[in-house]
Motif scaffolding. Structure first.
Motif, PDB file in Angstrom:
ATOM      1  N   GLU A   1      11.846   1.901   5.497  1.00 31.52           N
ATOM      2  CA  GLU A   1      10.838   2.464   6.408  1.00 31.52           C
ATOM      3  C   GLU A   1      10.890   2.364   7.704  1.00 31.52           C
ATOM      4  O   GLU A   1      11.638   1.615   8.429  1.00 31.52           O
ATOM      5  N   LYS A   2      10.009   3.057   8.309  1.00 33.85           N
ATOM      6  CA  LYS A   2       9.628   2.809   9.894  1.00 33.85           C
ATOM      7  C   LYS A   2       8.740   2.007  10.186  1.00 33.85           C
ATOM      8  O   LYS A   2       8.158   1.937   9.294  1.00 33.85           O
TER       9      LYS A   2
ATOM     10  N   TRP B   1      -0.043  -8.474   8.261  1.00 38.40           N
ATOM     11  CA  TRP B   1       0.921  -8.850   9.058  1.00 38.40           C
ATOM     12  C   TRP B   1       1.109  -7.938  10.141  1.00 38.40           C
ATOM     13  O   TRP B   1       1.902  -8.098  11.229  1.00 38.40           O
ATOM     14  N   ARG B   2       0.361  -6.758  10.176  1.00 42.51           N
ATOM     15  CA  ARG B   2       0.322  -5.709  11.475  1.00 42.51           C
ATOM     16  C   ARG B   2      -0.226  -6.610  12.779  1.00 42.51           C
ATOM     17  O   ARG B   2       0.086  -5.976  13.708  1.00 42.51           O
TER      18      ARG B   2
ATOM     19  N   TYR C   1       5.825   8.027  15.757  1.00 44.51           N
ATOM     20  CA  TYR C   1       5.719   9.471  15.337  1.00 44.51           C
ATOM     21  C   TYR C   1       5.815  10.359  16.373  1.00 44.51           C
ATOM     22  O   TYR C   1       6.516  11.397  16.363  1.00 44.51           O
TER      23      TYR C   1
ATOM     24  N   ALA D   1       0.671  -1.131   0.081  1.00 39.61           N
ATOM     25  CA  ALA D   1       0.063   0.010  -0.085  1.00 39.61           C
ATOM     26  C   ALA D   1       0.834   1.212  -0.070  1.00 39.61           C
ATOM     27  O   ALA D   1       0.663   2.438  -0.778  1.00 39.61           O
TER      28      ALA D   1
ATOM     29  N   ASN E   1       7.914  -4.955   8.943  1.00 39.65           N
ATOM     30  CA  ASN E   1       9.020  -4.644   9.628  1.00 39.65           C
ATOM     31  C   ASN E   1       9.963  -5.529   9.956  1.00 39.65           C
ATOM     32  O   ASN E   1      11.093  -5.328   9.789  1.00 39.65           O
TER      33      ASN E   1
ATOM     34  N   ARG F   1       9.617  10.412   7.559  1.00 42.61           N
ATOM     35  CA  ARG F   1       9.395  11.757   6.465  1.00 42.61           C
ATOM     36  C   ARG F   1       8.939  12.923   7.081  1.00 42.61           C
ATOM     37  O   ARG F   1       9.274  13.976   6.538  1.00 42.61           O
TER      38      ARG F   1
HETATM   39  P1  NAD Z   1       1.502  -3.567   2.994  1.00 41.75           P
HETATM   40  O1  NAD Z   1       0.902  -4.893   3.694  1.00 41.75           O
HETATM   41  O2  NAD Z   1       0.604  -2.826   2.180  1.00 41.75           O
HETATM   42  O3  NAD Z   1       2.735  -3.977   2.057  1.00 41.75           O
HETATM   43  C1  NAD Z   1       3.942  -4.750   2.193  1.00 41.75           C
HETATM   44  C2  NAD Z   1       4.225  -5.479   1.168  1.00 41.75           C
HETATM   45  O4  NAD Z   1       5.499  -6.650   1.390  1.00 41.75           O
HETATM   46  C3  NAD Z   1       3.258  -6.321   0.443  1.00 41.75           C
HETATM   47  O5  NAD Z   1       3.491  -5.853  -0.987  1.00 41.75           O
HETATM   48  C4  NAD Z   1       3.714  -7.814   0.552  1.00 41.75           C
HETATM   49  O6  NAD Z   1       3.188  -8.402  -0.654  1.00 41.75           O
HETATM   50  C5  NAD Z   1       5.125  -7.594   0.807  1.00 41.75           C
HETATM   51  N1  NAD Z   1       5.792  -8.795   1.471  1.00 41.75           N
HETATM   52  C6  NAD Z   1       6.775  -9.365   1.171  1.00 41.75           C
HETATM   53  N2  NAD Z   1       7.003 -10.453   2.168  1.00 41.75           N
HETATM   54  C7  NAD Z   1       5.962 -10.419   3.002  1.00 41.75           C
HETATM   55  C8  NAD Z   1       5.691 -11.280   4.021  1.00 41.75           C
HETATM   56  N3  NAD Z   1       6.470 -12.393   4.527  1.00 41.75           N
HETATM   57  N4  NAD Z   1       4.530 -11.000   4.651  1.00 41.75           N
HETATM   58  C9  NAD Z   1       3.557  -9.998   4.293  1.00 41.75           C
HETATM   59  N5  NAD Z   1       3.943  -9.200   3.318  1.00 41.75           N
HETATM   60  C10 NAD Z   1       5.180  -9.429   2.675  1.00 41.75           C
HETATM   61  O7  NAD Z   1       2.281  -2.768   4.064  1.00 41.75           O
HETATM   62  P2  NAD Z   1       2.641  -1.131   4.053  1.00 41.75           P
HETATM   63  O8  NAD Z   1       1.482  -0.544   4.614  1.00 41.75           O
HETATM   64  O9  NAD Z   1       2.922  -0.733   2.742  1.00 41.75           O
HETATM   65  O10 NAD Z   1       3.907  -0.942   5.009  1.00 41.75           O
HETATM   66  C11 NAD Z   1       5.256  -1.390   4.571  1.00 41.75           C
HETATM   67  C12 NAD Z   1       6.117  -0.765   5.479  1.00 41.75           C
HETATM   68  O11 NAD Z   1       5.925   0.708   5.530  1.00 41.75           O
HETATM   69  C13 NAD Z   1       6.145  -1.095   6.847  1.00 41.75           C
HETATM   70  O12 NAD Z   1       7.191  -0.890   7.438  1.00 41.75           O
HETATM   71  C14 NAD Z   1       5.418   0.336   7.478  1.00 41.75           C
HETATM   72  O13 NAD Z   1       5.451   0.430   8.848  1.00 41.75           O
HETATM   73  C15 NAD Z   1       5.915   1.252   6.521  1.00 41.75           C
HETATM   74  N6  NAD Z   1       4.937   2.356   6.389  1.00 41.75           N
HETATM   75  C16 NAD Z   1       5.269   3.517   6.528  1.00 41.75           C
HETATM   76  C17 NAD Z   1       4.147   4.468   6.538  1.00 41.75           C
HETATM   77  C18 NAD Z   1       5.089   5.907   6.484  1.00 41.75           C
HETATM   78  O14 NAD Z   1       4.153   7.087   6.641  1.00 41.75           O
HETATM   79  N7  NAD Z   1       6.526   6.237   6.448  1.00 41.75           N
HETATM   80  C19 NAD Z   1       3.106   4.372   6.197  1.00 41.75           C
HETATM   81  C20 NAD Z   1       2.721   3.284   6.267  1.00 41.75           C
HETATM   82  C21 NAD Z   1       3.637   2.149   6.116  1.00 41.75           C
END
Ligand code: NAD
Length: 348
Positions: free
Chosen positions: A99-100, A167-168, A185, A12, A79, A128
């Motif tokens: 990422e955090k 996963w969260r 944050y 996402a 994470n 960010r």
């Molecule tokens: P998400 O679940 O939408 O995406 C995770 C991606 O990792 C997916 O494409 C998934 O297919 C892949 N992946 C690979 N191996 C995996 C496994 N073993 N289990 C599950 N998924 C697997 O998550 P997201 O919201 O995009 O978050 C990703 C990272 O970004 C996290 O570390 C989250 O904390 C961070 N994040 C940061 C912010 C920000 O504002 N900086 C916002 C949201 C998320």
């Protein structure tokens, strides 16, 4: 020359925020994608003009070492996968933007710092907000003592959308619940606003009874930090209340802060000061620019200047240690003391 970034993990955040953010960058461009889903990677690559030869799977990822189009690897995975991919990227000779939260555990975070140092590559944690004009303004108001000394800071970051079936919810993948996901944050802001490191913390966690989403992770996390100057800070994060994301710094002759403070846009600065017998509040919005563009360009600038980024691995590691202390306090540890920190640039 613009530096090339490969994004690892097309979930996402990558698809909705980071990759579109390249439209506003000046010093970096999207040159590679790493995904477990080849069809998805090809579709995104076609949309953004990434050549087919720069697409990798998690298995072929290490071959990125032979690819001169890629200078930086941006890790956007769950994470607990940050450490593995940071270490592999550093060994492949690439700088890392991660990422955090930095990792799921303190030990993983330390291994990332060590691997990047050993490979002589730079590691930046994607805090960010530290790169936005809104949060820089709050930092300036605090450091310049415009309203006198800071006495107390409070922040809330939460929303009513508990992670569903992903996963969260799994502690081994996320490292925890609302604390490392969104409470971080607040915690990071308390540190960059004061420019100090906390000397002690307290913590409390709650979770709704019989809700399977919270079998392994906390819902609400509340924590306090005490800083050497005497400033106290109070943070709350959660997954079960109506969206609320604010930050308020209480100083001797005024308060200032952001509401909303932690989202991707519309951050709004508020300042309240004494005006004769009454008080008055001003509010201000800044020009919209992708926070991810600010952040990625800032990393490129530090690489061009051969300087540590504003938010290096050590910054993420310190947050991991503080969160571990908060969990220890919440588990019955009472007030948990933190040791002094060496070698961390708190002028940021
Ligand atoms: P998400 O679940 O939408 O995406 C995770 C991606 O990792 C997916 O494409 C998934 O297919 C892949 N992946 C690979 N191996 C995996 C496994 N073993 N289990 C599950 N998924 C697997 O998550 P997201 O919201 O995009 O978050 C990703 C990272 O970004 C996290 O570390 C989250 O904390 C961070 N994040 C940061 C912010 C920000 O504002 N900086 C916002 C949201 C998320």
């Amino acid at each position: 020359k613009r530096l090339g970034i490969a994004v690892v993990g097309l979930g996402a955040l990558a698809l909705e925020n980071i990759i579109p953010g390249f439209g506003e960058t000046k010093h970096v461009r999207l040159t590679g994608l790493v995904s477990g889903d080849p069809a998805k990677a090809r579709a995104i690559a076609a949309q953004y003009g990434v050549p087919e030869k720069n697409l990798y799977s998690y298995d072929t990822f290490d071959q990125i070492s032979n690819n001169p189009d890629i200078d930086i690897v941006y890790i956007v995975l769950p994470n607990a996968l940050h450490a593995e991919f940071t270490i592999r990227a550093a060994k492949a000779g690439k700088h890392v933007l991660c990422e955090k939260p930095m990792a799921a555990t303190v030990a993983e975070a330390q291994s990332m710092v060590d691997a990047c140092a050993q490979a002589n590559r730079k590691l930046m944690i994607a805090y960010r907000l530290q790169y936005t004009p809104e949060h820089r303004t709050v930092i300036d108001l605090a450091r310049s003592k415009t309203f006198g000394a800071i006495r107390m800071i409070e922040a809330v970051n939460g929303q009513n959308d508990a992670p569903n079936g992903q996963w969260r919810q799994i502690k081994a993948l996320a490292g925890g619940g609302s604390l490392p996901d969104v409470g971080l944050y607040c915690l990071n802001a308390f540190r960059y606003i004061t420019g100090e490191e906390p000397i002690e913390v307290t913590g409390q966690l709650t979770r709704p009874a019989n809700d399977p989403r919270f079998r392994e992770i906390e819902d609400i996390s509340m924590f306090t930090l005490r800083f050497p100057s005497g400033v106290v800070a109070n943070g709350t994060a959660g997954y079960s209340f109506h969206e609320s994301r604010f930050l308020r710094v209480h100083a001797e002759t005024g308060w200032f802060g952001l509401d909303p403070a932690f989202g991707y846009d519309n951050l709004t600065l508020g300042i309240n000061r004494k005006a004769g017998m009454a008080s008055s509040t001003d509010s201000r919005r800044f020009s919209p620019k992708s926070q991810f563009a600010h952040e990625m360009d800032a990393f490129a600038a530090s690489l061009h200047a051969n300087q540590e980024p504003r938010t290096p691995g050590a910054e993420g590691l310190q947050d991991m240690k503080i969160m571990a202390a908060i969990y220890q306090a919440a588990a019955g540890g009472g007030v948990v003391k933190l040791p002094p920190v060496d070698g961390l640039d708190t002028t940021r």
